[in-house]
Scaffold this motif. Structure first.
Motif, PDB file in Angstrom:
ATOM      1  N   LYS A   5       0.803  -1.223  -0.138  1.00 59.94           N
ATOM      2  CA  LYS A   5      -0.003   0.030   0.087  1.00 59.94           C
ATOM      3  C   LYS A   5       0.764   1.169   0.001  1.00 59.94           C
ATOM      4  O   LYS A   5       0.604   2.163  -0.775  1.00 59.94           O
ATOM      5  N   THR A   8       2.251   1.801  -3.302  1.00 61.83           N
ATOM      6  CA  THR A   8       1.259   2.264  -4.220  1.00 61.83           C
ATOM      7  C   THR A   8       1.344   3.875  -3.984  1.00 61.83           C
ATOM      8  O   THR A   8       1.350   4.664  -5.007  1.00 61.83           O
ATOM      9  N   PRO A  93     -10.253  12.531  -0.024  1.00 62.79           N
ATOM     10  CA  PRO A  93     -10.500  11.184  -0.621  1.00 62.79           C
ATOM     11  C   PRO A  93      -9.548   9.909  -0.553  1.00 62.79           C
ATOM     12  O   PRO A  93      -9.786   9.122  -0.417  1.00 62.79           O
ATOM     13  N   ALA A  96     -10.244   8.451   2.887  1.00 57.95           N
ATOM     14  CA  ALA A  96     -11.218   7.768   2.728  1.00 57.95           C
ATOM     15  C   ALA A  96     -11.084   6.278   2.055  1.00 57.95           C
ATOM     16  O   ALA A  96     -12.076   5.371   2.224  1.00 57.95           O
ATOM     17  N   THR A  97      -9.925   6.072   1.364  1.00 62.89           N
ATOM     18  CA  THR A  97      -9.754   4.863   0.838  1.00 62.89           C
ATOM     19  C   THR A  97      -9.174   3.761   1.917  1.00 62.89           C
ATOM     20  O   THR A  97      -9.048   4.415   3.075  1.00 62.89           O
ATOM     21  N   PRO A  98      -9.418   2.328   1.640  1.00 62.66           N
ATOM     22  CA  PRO A  98      -9.063   1.469   2.655  1.00 62.66           C
ATOM     23  C   PRO A  98      -7.375   1.601   3.151  1.00 62.66           C
ATOM     24  O   PRO A  98      -6.870   0.559   2.639  1.00 62.66           O
ATOM     25  N   THR A  99      -6.941   2.858   3.468  1.00 60.30           N
ATOM     26  CA  THR A  99      -5.506   2.760   3.687  1.00 60.30           C
ATOM     27  C   THR A  99      -5.125   3.490   4.888  1.00 60.30           C
ATOM     28  O   THR A  99      -5.908   4.516   5.121  1.00 60.30           O
TER      29      THR A  99
ATOM     30  N   CYS B  50     -17.806   8.105   7.056  1.00 65.51           N
ATOM     31  CA  CYS B  50     -16.719   7.732   6.226  1.00 65.51           C
ATOM     32  C   CYS B  50     -15.301   7.417   7.118  1.00 65.51           C
ATOM     33  O   CYS B  50     -14.581   6.883   6.385  1.00 65.51           O
ATOM     34  N   LEU B  74     -11.288  -0.249   8.247  1.00 70.08           N
ATOM     35  CA  LEU B  74     -10.914  -0.662   6.869  1.00 70.08           C
ATOM     36  C   LEU B  74     -11.973  -1.125   5.982  1.00 70.08           C
ATOM     37  O   LEU B  74     -12.100  -1.032   5.000  1.00 70.08           O
ATOM     38  N   ARG B  77     -14.647   1.495   5.049  1.00 65.96           N
ATOM     39  CA  ARG B  77     -14.153   2.248   3.933  1.00 65.96           C
ATOM     40  C   ARG B  77     -13.903   1.758   2.469  1.00 65.96           C
ATOM     41  O   ARG B  77     -14.216   2.238   1.710  1.00 65.96           O
ATOM     42  N   LYS B  78     -14.002   0.229   2.737  1.00 58.22           N
ATOM     43  CA  LYS B  78     -13.804  -0.460   1.439  1.00 58.22           C
ATOM     44  C   LYS B  78     -15.016  -0.486   0.787  1.00 58.22           C
ATOM     45  O   LYS B  78     -15.156  -0.673  -0.396  1.00 58.22           O
ATOM     46  N   LEU B  82     -16.822   7.818  -1.659  1.00 57.91           N
ATOM     47  CA  LEU B  82     -17.069   9.121  -1.249  1.00 57.91           C
ATOM     48  C   LEU B  82     -16.589   9.999  -2.367  1.00 57.91           C
ATOM     49  O   LEU B  82     -15.629  10.171  -3.075  1.00 57.91           O
ATOM     50  N   TYR B 102      -6.567   5.206  -7.575  1.00 54.90           N
ATOM     51  CA  TYR B 102      -7.541   4.732  -6.523  1.00 54.90           C
ATOM     52  C   TYR B 102      -8.113   3.302  -6.705  1.00 54.90           C
ATOM     53  O   TYR B 102      -8.340   2.924  -5.659  1.00 54.90           O
ATOM     54  N   LEU B 105      -5.416   1.756  -4.611  1.00 54.66           N
ATOM     55  CA  LEU B 105      -5.881   2.080  -3.175  1.00 54.66           C
ATOM     56  C   LEU B 105      -7.107   1.159  -2.631  1.00 54.66           C
ATOM     57  O   LEU B 105      -7.045   0.778  -1.520  1.00 54.66           O
ATOM     58  N   TYR B 106      -8.032   0.950  -3.642  1.00 59.46           N
ATOM     59  CA  TYR B 106      -9.251   0.448  -3.255  1.00 59.46           C
ATOM     60  C   TYR B 106      -9.191  -1.352  -3.474  1.00 59.46           C
ATOM     61  O   TYR B 106      -9.968  -2.035  -3.436  1.00 59.46           O
ATOM     62  N   GLU B 107      -7.910  -1.614  -3.614  1.00 62.41           N
ATOM     63  CA  GLU B 107      -7.660  -3.070  -3.849  1.00 62.41           C
ATOM     64  C   GLU B 107      -8.187  -3.767  -4.979  1.00 62.41           C
ATOM     65  O   GLU B 107      -8.623  -4.852  -4.803  1.00 62.41           O
TER      66      GLU B 107
END
Ligand code: ADP
Ligand code: MG
Lengths: 243, 305
Positions: A5, A8, A93, A96-99, B50, B74, B77-78, B82, B102, B105-107
């Motif tokens: 992560k 990235t 934003p 807001a990601t799963p990071t 969020c 997590l 958020r997944k 947003l 993104y 980041l969102y896998e």
């Protein structure tokens, strides 16, 4: 923390830097002056009579510039990397990601640390080769490699680089534009510049011992800065207090 | 199952209470609008939901996950996307690069990223411009890329924070249509706005927020709750015998404005014929019979004052 992560996050910054030529050039200037300019200056000086005796001391002093380089090189990247996000309002934003916060912080730190330390090493390689090439015949021995320079390059420079990155994260959290961040960020060079001049003025001497002591001091400060950075780089702080 | 469950949600900044004791639910597949003036706490609410900022008090669950549990953060958020009020794209990167970042980041897998980016950019008519830097895009185009970014991981729940603010009417319309399409696809949508007309067109239910949640209901029901049902009967001339005939039927309220008689009625479909008959019998010549619709704007203003 997932390193992939962080990577990235760092990779996105690398991509940005390839498009922001100014950031690339600013680190190139330093390399050109120190790694190529100085050896030619040495070449010129060593042709003068009686210069040979002074050469080792001069080279010793020039070696220390790679410590200053390690403080200087991450500044433009680190300040752009965070204040750039702030200016573009992209932190919301992103968060807001799963990071996790640590992953983002690690990514941002890698993005500034890696190019800076790599260009330091490449610059040092060019520097040592040119210096050896130009000074072997007057000195009758290879000046590089030597232990002091190894300490400077592989111990002191990374520690100073980490300090510069951390300092810049702290600065970035307080300012609103990239230029201000850079101007304040460059202040991190001052203590190392001071050491350089005090050495030149013979107040300090650059010995192996003193370099090691300096590395220890920087490592302790790194620890303190890391602690402060962790406290600053938290989503709640970033979204509600970073102005 | 409810997608969002909120109970007594509160946020204080120092001594200042920005959001005070919100309680509401949003069902799966519903479009829920949070309507309120600037500074009402809409953005703060969305940020709490969020997992961007902490809450001071209260409970919230998203798709069954507890907002208070850091281990769920997590996962929450997944499953949400947003669209923040400041869209925050990277200006020097292209639309494609922004979305791809993104996606990572969102896998999402490389395949998912590729197909979804192409799908969304084509749908938004931006595929031809995919390699241009975002700095070349208009505000409306950026907003579309921002929405695509929120959808890249196919989230079940979407938060839009004033998505049409400062857009030209055409862009705003296409964004609204897009949101309605997402609704058809079964997404749950949480929608912040201060635009009444928009809230009415897009949302199934509306919460009216001004630090506290003042009312939650469907747009129609909100109007009805505030105003009751009103029938307006326009006659050639309002005479005393006509008014007397209306009064005898005992209306909830009665007012007269020029030649219009404005009658509050509990059950209009059953009682309207009686009123019409009474007026005709009293010699009134009826021109129009209409239902009074104060509109959401009047309703909203009355609620928040
Ligand atoms: N970080 C903050 N620190 C202090 N007050 C804040 C902060 N963020 C928002 N507020 C205040 O909280 C209130 C609600 O803000 P916000 O949620 O942005 O409202 P809205 O999105 O409905 O316009 C405002 O009065 C705002 O000034
Ligand atoms: Mg807002």
């Amino acid at each position: 923390m997932r390193l992939s992560k962080a990577w990235t996050v760092a990779s996105k910054d690398f991509k940005t830097f390839t498009k922001k030529k100014g950031i690339l050039y600013s680190s190139l200037y330093f390399e050109l002056v120190v790694s190529i300019g100085l050896p030619f200056l040495v070449l010129y000086i060593s042709g003068k009579p009686n210069a040979v005796a002074a050469l080792p001391q001069l080279l010793n002093a020039f070696s220390f510039l790679f410590v200053i380089g390690a403080a200087l090189l991450p500044v433009s990247i680190a300040s752009y990397s965070l204040v750039g996000e702030k200016v573009q309002k992209s932190l919301e934003p992103l968060l807001a990601t799963p990071t996790t916060d640590e992953e983002i912080l690690a990514g941002k730190s890698i993005a500034a640390f890696l190019p800076a330390i790599c260009s330091s090493f490449i610059g040092a390689l060019v520097f040592t080769i040119l210096i050896d090439l130009f000074t072997y015949s007057p000195l009758k021995y290879l000046y590089f490699p030597n232990w002091d320079f190894a300490i400077i390059l592989f111990l002191l420079a990374p520690l100073v680089c980490i300090l510069a990155v951390g300092f810049n994260v702290l600065v970035s959290s307080r300012v609103n534009d990239v230029r201000t961040a850079q101007q304040i960020g460059y202040l991190i060079i001052l203590p190392f510049g001071a050491v350089y001049f005090l050495t030149e003025l013979k107040v300090l001497t650059q010995t192996t011992n003193n370099l090691l002591i300096m590395a220890a001091v920087v490592a302790v400060i790194d620890g303190i800065v890391f602690y402060l950075v962790r406290a600053t780089f938290q989503r709640e702080e970033i979204l509600t207090k970073w102005k | 199952m409810n997608m969002i469950e909120v109970q007594g949600l509160t946020k204080k900044f120092g001594d200042f209470t920005a959001v005070d004791g919100l309680t509401f639910q949003v069902a799966e597949g519903e479009v829920f609008g949070l309507l309120g003036p600037n500074g009402a706490g809409k953005t703060t609410t969305v940020r709490m939901l969020c997992c961007l900022i902490s809450r001071t008090a209260g409970d919230a669950h998203i798709a069954g996950y507890d907002l208070a549990n850091p281990a769920d953060s997590l996962k929450i958020r997944k499953l949400i996307g947003l669209v923040p009020d400041n869209i925050g794209l990277y200006e020097e990167l292209s639309a494609y690069e922004n979305l791809d970042y993104y996606g990572k980041l969102y896998e999402c897998t490389p395949d998912e990223r590729k197909t979804r980016i192409e799908y969304f950019l084509k749908m938004m008519e931006l595929w031809e411009k995919r390699d241009l830097p975002i700095s070349d895009f208009s505000k409306g185009m950026k907003q579309k890329v921002g929405i695509a970014r929120a959808l890249i991981h196919d989230p079940r729940l979407l938060f839009f924070d004033e998505p049409t603010a400062n857009l030209d009417p055409e862009s705003a319309r296409s964004i609204r249509e897009f949101i309605l399409q997402l609704k058809k696809e079964g997404k749950t949508i949480f929608f912040n706005t201060h635009n009444l007309d928009e809230a009415q067109r897009v949302c199934d239910r509306i919460g009216i927020l001004k630090t506290r949640l003042l009312a939650v209901n469907t747009p129609q029901q909100l109007e009805k709750n505030v105003w009751g049902s009103r029938t307006v009967i326009q006659v050639e001339e309002v005479s005393e015998p006509v008014l007397e005939a209306v009064r005898r039927l005992d209306p909830v309220s009665l007012s007269v404005e020029e030649n219009k008689i404005n009658i509050g009625i509990n059950d209009p479909t059953r009682q309207n014929p009686d009123f019409v008959q009474a007026i005709v019998a009293a010699g009134g010549r009826i021109q129009y019979v209409t239902q009074l619709n104060p509109g959401l704007e009047e309703t909203y203003l009355k609620i928040i004052q």
